[in-house]
Design a protein around this motif. Structure first.
Motif, PDB file in Angstrom:
ATOM      1  N   THR A  75     -13.395 -11.165  -6.685  1.00  0.00           N
ATOM      2  CA  THR A  75     -12.665 -10.657  -5.517  1.00  0.00           C
ATOM      3  C   THR A  75     -13.608 -10.472  -4.334  1.00  0.00           C
ATOM      4  O   THR A  75     -13.221 -10.716  -3.181  1.00  0.00           O
ATOM      5  CB  THR A  75     -11.950  -9.329  -5.834  1.00  0.00           C
ATOM      6  OG1 THR A  75     -12.903  -8.334  -6.222  1.00  0.00           O
ATOM      7  CG2 THR A  75     -10.920  -9.500  -6.940  1.00  0.00           C
TER       8      THR A  75
ATOM      9  N   ARG B 158      -1.059  -5.850 -10.244  1.00  0.00           N
ATOM     10  CA  ARG B 158      -2.042  -6.426  -9.330  1.00  0.00           C
ATOM     11  C   ARG B 158      -1.365  -7.067  -8.120  1.00  0.00           C
ATOM     12  O   ARG B 158      -1.855  -6.956  -6.995  1.00  0.00           O
ATOM     13  CB  ARG B 158      -2.871  -7.468 -10.076  1.00  0.00           C
ATOM     14  CG  ARG B 158      -3.785  -6.875 -11.161  1.00  0.00           C
ATOM     15  CD  ARG B 158      -4.392  -8.015 -11.959  1.00  0.00           C
ATOM     16  NE  ARG B 158      -5.443  -7.592 -12.860  1.00  0.00           N
ATOM     17  CZ  ARG B 158      -5.339  -7.620 -14.181  1.00  0.00           C
ATOM     18  NH1 ARG B 158      -4.207  -8.015 -14.750  1.00  0.00           N
ATOM     19  NH2 ARG B 158      -6.346  -7.241 -14.952  1.00  0.00           N
TER      20      ARG B 158
ATOM     21  N   LEU C 217      -5.780 -12.145  -2.869  1.00  0.00           N
ATOM     22  CA  LEU C 217      -6.594 -11.770  -4.032  1.00  0.00           C
ATOM     23  C   LEU C 217      -5.710 -11.331  -5.190  1.00  0.00           C
ATOM     24  O   LEU C 217      -5.996 -11.621  -6.353  1.00  0.00           O
ATOM     25  CB  LEU C 217      -7.571 -10.648  -3.652  1.00  0.00           C
ATOM     26  CG  LEU C 217      -8.691 -11.026  -2.682  1.00  0.00           C
ATOM     27  CD1 LEU C 217      -9.502  -9.796  -2.306  1.00  0.00           C
ATOM     28  CD2 LEU C 217      -9.593 -12.101  -3.277  1.00  0.00           C
ATOM     29  N   GLY C 218      -4.628 -10.613  -4.874  1.00  0.00           N
ATOM     30  CA  GLY C 218      -3.690 -10.218  -5.914  1.00  0.00           C
ATOM     31  C   GLY C 218      -3.055 -11.422  -6.589  1.00  0.00           C
ATOM     32  O   GLY C 218      -2.814 -11.428  -7.808  1.00  0.00           O
TER      33      GLY C 218
ATOM     34  N   THR D  76      -6.116  -9.258   0.919  1.00  0.00           N
ATOM     35  CA  THR D  76      -5.849  -8.475  -0.287  1.00  0.00           C
ATOM     36  C   THR D  76      -4.657  -9.044  -1.050  1.00  0.00           C
ATOM     37  O   THR D  76      -4.647  -9.087  -2.286  1.00  0.00           O
ATOM     38  CB  THR D  76      -5.581  -7.003   0.084  1.00  0.00           C
ATOM     39  OG1 THR D  76      -6.680  -6.504   0.850  1.00  0.00           O
ATOM     40  CG2 THR D  76      -5.424  -6.149  -1.163  1.00  0.00           C
ATOM     41  N   HIS D  77      -3.641  -9.490  -0.315  1.00  0.00           N
ATOM     42  CA  HIS D  77      -2.469 -10.096  -0.950  1.00  0.00           C
ATOM     43  C   HIS D  77      -2.851 -11.364  -1.698  1.00  0.00           C
ATOM     44  O   HIS D  77      -2.430 -11.573  -2.849  1.00  0.00           O
ATOM     45  CB  HIS D  77      -1.417 -10.417   0.126  1.00  0.00           C
ATOM     46  CG  HIS D  77      -0.148 -10.971  -0.431  1.00  0.00           C
ATOM     47  ND1 HIS D  77       0.744 -11.699   0.331  1.00  0.00           N
ATOM     48  CD2 HIS D  77       0.376 -10.924  -1.673  1.00  0.00           C
ATOM     49  CE1 HIS D  77       1.765 -12.049  -0.427  1.00  0.00           C
ATOM     50  NE2 HIS D  77       1.573 -11.595  -1.641  1.00  0.00           N
TER      51      HIS D  77
ATOM     52  N   PRO E 162      -7.264  -5.631  -7.270  1.00  0.00           N
ATOM     53  CA  PRO E 162      -7.267  -6.340  -5.975  1.00  0.00           C
ATOM     54  C   PRO E 162      -7.747  -5.474  -4.811  1.00  0.00           C
ATOM     55  O   PRO E 162      -8.038  -5.995  -3.738  1.00  0.00           O
ATOM     56  CB  PRO E 162      -5.789  -6.723  -5.776  1.00  0.00           C
ATOM     57  CG  PRO E 162      -5.143  -6.553  -7.100  1.00  0.00           C
ATOM     58  CD  PRO E 162      -5.900  -5.475  -7.791  1.00  0.00           C
ATOM     59  N   LEU E 163      -7.819  -4.155  -5.034  1.00  0.00           N
ATOM     60  CA  LEU E 163      -8.200  -3.233  -3.962  1.00  0.00           C
ATOM     61  C   LEU E 163      -9.700  -2.992  -3.888  1.00  0.00           C
ATOM     62  O   LEU E 163     -10.159  -2.257  -3.003  1.00  0.00           O
ATOM     63  CB  LEU E 163      -7.502  -1.877  -4.157  1.00  0.00           C
ATOM     64  CG  LEU E 163      -5.974  -1.859  -4.151  1.00  0.00           C
ATOM     65  CD1 LEU E 163      -5.471  -0.460  -4.500  1.00  0.00           C
ATOM     66  CD2 LEU E 163      -5.440  -2.278  -2.780  1.00  0.00           C
TER      67      LEU E 163
ATOM     68  N   GLU F  37      -2.482  -4.855   1.500  1.00  0.00           N
ATOM     69  CA  GLU F  37      -2.753  -5.656   2.692  1.00  0.00           C
ATOM     70  C   GLU F  37      -2.002  -5.118   3.907  1.00  0.00           C
ATOM     71  O   GLU F  37      -2.534  -5.105   5.023  1.00  0.00           O
ATOM     72  CB  GLU F  37      -2.345  -7.112   2.450  1.00  0.00           C
ATOM     73  CG  GLU F  37      -2.578  -8.008   3.649  1.00  0.00           C
ATOM     74  CD  GLU F  37      -2.180  -9.444   3.396  1.00  0.00           C
ATOM     75  OE1 GLU F  37      -2.155 -10.223   4.361  1.00  0.00           O
ATOM     76  OE2 GLU F  37      -1.896  -9.787   2.232  1.00  0.00           O
TER      77      GLU F  37
ATOM     78  N   SER G 230      -0.027  -4.313  -5.873  1.00  0.00           N
ATOM     79  CA  SER G 230      -1.168  -3.656  -5.248  1.00  0.00           C
ATOM     80  C   SER G 230      -1.739  -4.504  -4.117  1.00  0.00           C
ATOM     81  O   SER G 230      -2.036  -3.997  -3.025  1.00  0.00           O
ATOM     82  CB  SER G 230      -2.246  -3.397  -6.303  1.00  0.00           C
ATOM     83  OG  SER G 230      -3.398  -2.840  -5.732  1.00  0.00           O
ATOM     84  N   GLY G 231      -1.884  -5.804  -4.364  1.00  0.00           N
ATOM     85  CA  GLY G 231      -2.418  -6.683  -3.328  1.00  0.00           C
ATOM     86  C   GLY G 231      -1.507  -6.768  -2.117  1.00  0.00           C
ATOM     87  O   GLY G 231      -1.969  -6.728  -0.970  1.00  0.00           O
TER      88      GLY G 231
END
Length: 402
Positions: free
Chosen positions: A237, A152, A252-253, A249-250, A32-33, A160, A155-156
């Motif tokens: 992504t 993921r 996308l996770g 980003t959140h 996700p990053l 974020e 990470s998201g």
């Protein structure tokens, strides 16, 4: 031997599940990053994807080493050492400031992360009675996919609100806690018998597997499918982070929750094999992959998500069936045959971005979809070939999902 329902059974099963959860959370944490890394270090999508590629490729290569080493030096010691090495590299990555340093440490991290996946099933075979092995493997496999999804998601969410270094810091300390639990919970080996390490014997087994048309075809189907499946998530992504979607980003996770249909597909594949041949199950899975990938061409976000839900189901239906096929058709050294399948699987995952990048540069997401369908056409043809070569068997093997 450890039996189902005992204190040792639950301790050992929980330990291996936690270790598996930690492994796959760390493997997939950068996915996700990718847009954030590309922006921070001024990278192309291909260059950003190396943060995942190098980890998976090193994990795949390490599988060729750890199984034989554990036969000679023991199961738990090598699992503990590699888990601690993975934690150390995760924490070290949180302190780097250049992308080249990140890639070097992600490669080293991948090498350490391969220890537990290469050894866990062998430990169960040594210490558990057969019925207990079947139950424990179910928990262990579920932790694989759950760890990948959770890594993921965390990470998201963290990426974020903070930055990518904080993601590694959070997952590093979380992983350390899980490894300490692993060390405390996992019983020491009582039935392990050391074997001399003979590299020539290992190489002879691998050569024999690669000379089998049925096994080699299965290896290629698994590797090529994974090459596309994982890379589709990486490139989408960038699509969803850009106009008109502008997903955070959140968010996308959260896309990786679509992986959960794969857990259902893996469980269902064993039942499907009772009334359909294994090659037919593979064919159905690949057709779902093709249909789901086509669905992502529609601009609607709900339809794109639906396409990835379908992709995940189709991919893991095929993957779990292939894992069983390899176990069934390996005439000797079944553990070696399964390890070699995973090597193709992870190496396939590591080269997908290199294959798709020219199509991305040429025609964006449409180019990626077209190139993906071309590979799926190849794997569909290979599965059809297996279907015509298939001889029905009454033996049923449990499926696996990594």
């Amino acid at each position: 031997m450890i039996t189902t329902g005992t204190r040792e059974f639950w301790f050992a099963t929980l330990a291996l599940a936690l270790g598996s959860f930690m492994i796959f959370a760390n493997v997939h944490m950068t996915q996700p990053l990718l847009p954030q890394l590309a922006q921070t270090f001024h990278l192309t999508p291909l260059q950003a994807s190396w943060s995942l590629t190098v980890t998976i490729s090193m994990l795949g290569l390490s599988l060729l080493i750890y199984g034989s080493l554990s036969d000679a030096f023991g199961r738990k010691p090598i699992m503990v050492l590699t888990l601690l090495g993975a934690v150390a590299t995760t924490l070290a990555i949180s302190q780097v400031e250049t992308y080249s340093s990140l890639l070097i440490l992600r490669g080293l991290q991948g090498f350490f992360l391969g220890g537990l996946p290469a050894i866990a099933i062998a430990y169960l075979g040594d210490e558990f009675e057969r019925k207990a092995v079947l139950v424990a493997v179910g928990f262990y496999i579920s932790a694989n996919s759950l760890g990948g999804v959770t890594g993921r998601l965390v990470s998201g969410f963290v990426g974020e609100h903070y930055d990518w270094q904080t993601v590694f810091l959070v997952l590093g300390f979380s992983s350390l806690f899980l490894v300490l639990l692993f060390i405390w919970l996992l019983p020491a080996s009582k039935h392990f018998q050391a074997k001399a390490f003979h590299p020539r014997s290992v190489l002879a087994d691998m050569r024999s597997h690669l000379q089998s048309p049925l096994l080699l075809t299965a290896y290629l189907i698994g590797g090529l499918n994974m090459m596309i499946f994982l890379s589709l998530y990486s490139y989408i992504t960038f699509v969803l982070a850009d106009a008109p979607y502008h997903l955070s980003t959140h968010a996308l996770g959260m896309l990786f929750l679509t992986y959960l249909t794969g857990s259902f597909a893996s469980a269902w594949s064993g039942r499907a094999a009772l009334w359909l041949s294994q090659p037919i199950c593979m064919i159905l899975g690949i057709l779902l992959l093709m249909l789901g990938t086509l669905l992502t061409l529609l601009a609607s976000l709900p339809l794109i998500v639906s396409g990835f839900l379908m992709n995940s189901f189709g991919f893991f239906l095929t993957h779990s069936t292939l894992s069983s096929w390899v176990s069934q058709h390996a005439l000797q050294a079944r553990a070696s045959a399964s390890s070699l399948y995973l090597v193709f699987y992870y190496l396939g995952a590591s080269v997908g971005s290199f294959y798709l990048e020219p199509f991305w540069q040429w025609a964006g997401w449409s180019g990626v979809v077209g190139a993906s369908l071309g590979i799926f056409a190849v794997t569909l043809s290979a599965a059809l070939w297996l279907h015509f070569r298939h001889k029905p068997s009454t033996q049923v093997f449990s499926s696996t999902c990594v």
